[in-house]
Structures are given as C-alpha cells and as structure tokens.
Design an enzyme around this catalytic site. Structure first.
Site, PDB file in Angstrom:
ATOM      1  N   GLU A 126       0.852  -1.234  -0.062  1.00  0.00           N
ATOM      2  CA  GLU A 126       0.014  -0.081   0.204  1.00  0.00           C
ATOM      3  C   GLU A 126       0.777   1.163   0.023  1.00  0.00           C
ATOM      4  O   GLU A 126       2.136   1.141   0.266  1.00  0.00           O
ATOM      5  CB  GLU A 126      -0.808  -0.031   1.039  1.00  0.00           C
ATOM      6  CG  GLU A 126      -0.324  -0.063   2.570  1.00  0.00           C
ATOM      7  CD  GLU A 126      -0.311   1.033   3.525  1.00  0.00           C
ATOM      8  OE1 GLU A 126      -0.420   2.005   2.977  1.00  0.00           O
ATOM      9  OE2 GLU A 126      -0.298   0.812   4.782  1.00  0.00           O
TER      10      GLU A 126
ATOM     11  N   ARG B 200       0.823  -2.547  12.334  1.00  0.00           N
ATOM     12  CA  ARG B 200      -0.060  -3.452  11.269  1.00  0.00           C
ATOM     13  C   ARG B 200      -0.348  -2.743   9.956  1.00  0.00           C
ATOM     14  O   ARG B 200      -1.403  -2.996   9.524  1.00  0.00           O
ATOM     15  CB  ARG B 200      -1.275  -4.059  11.900  1.00  0.00           C
ATOM     16  CG  ARG B 200      -0.897  -4.907  13.291  1.00  0.00           C
ATOM     17  CD  ARG B 200      -2.043  -5.613  13.834  1.00  0.00           C
ATOM     18  NE  ARG B 200      -2.441  -6.466  12.928  1.00  0.00           N
ATOM     19  CZ  ARG B 200      -1.899  -7.823  12.883  1.00  0.00           C
ATOM     20  NH1 ARG B 200      -0.974  -8.043  13.645  1.00  0.00           N
ATOM     21  NH2 ARG B 200      -2.381  -8.802  12.146  1.00  0.00           N
TER      22      ARG B 200
ATOM     23  N   CYS C 247       7.661  -1.118  -1.933  1.00  0.00           N
ATOM     24  CA  CYS C 247       8.897  -1.972  -2.046  1.00  0.00           C
ATOM     25  C   CYS C 247      10.063  -1.609  -1.068  1.00  0.00           C
ATOM     26  O   CYS C 247      10.622  -2.644  -0.638  1.00  0.00           O
ATOM     27  CB  CYS C 247       9.615  -2.193  -3.622  1.00  0.00           C
ATOM     28  SG  CYS C 247      10.198  -0.528  -4.037  1.00  0.00           S
TER      29      CYS C 247
ATOM     30  N   ASP D 255      11.145 -11.228  -3.412  1.00  0.00           N
ATOM     31  CA  ASP D 255      10.566  -9.857  -3.686  1.00  0.00           C
ATOM     32  C   ASP D 255       9.133  -9.849  -3.332  1.00  0.00           C
ATOM     33  O   ASP D 255       8.299 -10.426  -3.902  1.00  0.00           O
ATOM     34  CB  ASP D 255      10.486  -9.316  -5.400  1.00  0.00           C
ATOM     35  CG  ASP D 255      10.029  -7.913  -5.567  1.00  0.00           C
ATOM     36  OD1 ASP D 255       9.505  -7.460  -4.502  1.00  0.00           O
ATOM     37  OD2 ASP D 255      10.062  -7.627  -6.631  1.00  0.00           O
TER      38      ASP D 255
END
Length: 286
Positions: free
Chosen positions: A44, A69, A74, A127
């Site tokens: 997100e 949480r 990336c 990844d």
C-alpha cells in the site's frame, strides 16, 4: 546449523504473519516466510498520499509494518524482509531495479527494491513488494526457464549484462523490471524512495493502491474506491465502495490494515482528505 537466537523483533514479525514454523536457513523457510509475508502485510502507498515521509531504518519499518500493522511499498516491504532473513542467518542483500511494466519510452531510474538470497550455494530472487504482480515465492537466479509461484508463472532473461523479470500474462510474457547484481548502498534506497514518493509523475502520488495476496492463490486489489477479488485466474468479486467510511472499513476487514496506531494510524477524515484529491470517486469510472 544452529537455529537463530529468537529476538523480540523476530517474535513480533512471526506473530504479525501468523507463522509458527521453525526458522532456519533453508529454502523451505524462505518459501514459507515469503508467502506468509505476502498474505499478511499488504502492499500500500497511503503514506505517500497523506502525505507522510517514509523512513527506511530498521526501527521505523518494524514500528510501521509490524507493530502498527500497516503495509508499505517495495522499499519498506523488502527492507523489512531483508532484516528478517539476515537475522535468521541467510546471506541476503538488496538490489535495485528499473520498472518497465508500463512500457516507458526511456529506461527509468532505479526505483524498485528486491532481494538476492543465497541458499545452499544457489542464488534466489525474493521480492515481497511489487504490488499485484509481486512474486509470492522466491525464484532461482537462472535465465530462460519458467518458474511457478502460488500466484503465477515467471521467468528471468539475461541480456546485455542485465536481468529482466517477466510474468506470464494472457499467453505472453510481460516484462516487470530490469536489474543487475551490483552493490547498492543505503543512500541508493533513500534516493529511490524519495523519488518514488515525491516525483510529480509517480503513480504512487495519483492513486490509492493496495494488494494482498491470499494463501489459496487468489488476491485482493484496490485502486482508489475500486476493489477486486481474484481467484487464481478469474475475478470473483468487484465492488465500488460507495463512500469513504465504507472504504475505511474495507481497508481493515479486507486487507487487515491497522488504523489505530498513534503515529502510523489514520482517521476517516484523513482518508477522506486523501480521496477528495483524486479525479475518480465512487460515482465515476464505473
């Protein structure tokens, strides 16, 4: 091989994933943690939109993705996963890739973080941070062979001293990103992270994007108000959330996103301010 000394961080991370395995330096552990991470910690970009600065130090990633949480993109996802693997005892380091999924007219800068992991003398790409098409299992660093994951088939090409990751899409191969194995430094991730979050044309600045992969091979994706639930091959549910409160609830119930943390949480009104900035809204784009 000795098992890793369990630390509060590893205990908290495994609890976040709901993972009850025994951590050791093995391909089995790497594969199990990879899919559990994809299933528990959503991709997100909300902090780009709020906007909030995203810090990549160990404590910031632990606080946001584990204790609060939340999810991330990336630089955060693979930064956290790299620390986990290193503390277990894996030989692992981050690489940087150039994303070509949208067929850019020129080769773009290095804005995607991925991992190179060595297990029993073999090299693997892991990844957990490429959104809807991210790997959900490590793949071996070998060219020209199809490799299956729980969520699709992938392959690597090696051309002009660069690796290219592709996924199988509607009976053809779609390139995702280019990368090499050159050494990267913390400053390279800081630069790529800043570019991704602040470059005016970055797609992270113009849409709310979210994805959570599911253990059964399905996934849930979100673009602004538009939610899609996929099984392995087909759409099984599409929803246009009617308003911000419905979206706010779905972030928690569908994606398991934490919203109450004092630092990393966000309110309905903060989410409403984000969504008001977009051209698309529940009544548009259907």
């Amino acid at each position: 091989m000795l098992e890793p000394l369990m630390t509060p961080f590893l205990n908290a991370y495994f609890a976040r994933l709901g993972w009850t395995g025994t951590p050791n330096v093995s391909l089995e552990t790497l594969r199990s943690l990879h899919i559990h991470h994809n299933s528990a910690i959503p991709f997100e970009n909300l902090d780009v939109l709020l906007p909030r600065e995203m810090h990549l130090d160990d404590q910031a990633l632990e606080d946001k993705l584990v204790h609060a949480r939340r999810g991330g993109y990336c630089f955060e996802q693979n930064g956290l996963f790299e620390r986990v693997l290193r503390e277990i005892g894996f030989h692992v380091r981050s690489l940087l890739g150039r994303v070509v999924l949208a067929h850019p007219p020129q080769m773009p800068p290095r804005t995607h973080r991925l991992l190179l992991v060595e297990v029993d003398g073999e090299r693997w790409i892991a990844d957990v941070g490429f959104g809807g098409q991210t790997l959900t299992a490590p793949i071996k660093l070998l060219a020209d062979i199809m490799q299956s994951t729980p969520h699709g088939d992938y392959r690597l090409l090696y051309e002009n001293q660069e690796w290219i990751l592709q996924y199988s899409h509607h009976d053809h191969w779609q390139s995702m990103y280019h990368f090499d194995l050159g050494r990267q430094y913390a400053s390279d991730y800081v630069m790529g992270n800043f570019w991704s979050a602040h470059w005016p044309q970055s797609h992270f600045r113009h849409h709310l994007l979210m994805c959570r992969h599911l253990p059964d091979g399905g996934k849930m994706t979100l673009t602004n108000f538009h939610f899609t639930h996929w099984d392995k091959n087909h759409v099984i549910e599409k929803v246009d959330f009617p308003d911000v409160p419905a979206l706010y609830e779905a972030l928690q119930t569908r994606f398991g996103l934490g919203v109450t943390d004092a630092k990393y949480g966000f309110s309905v009104s903060e989410l409403a301010a984000v969504m008001a900035a977009f051209d698309t809204h529940p009544e548009a784009g259907k």
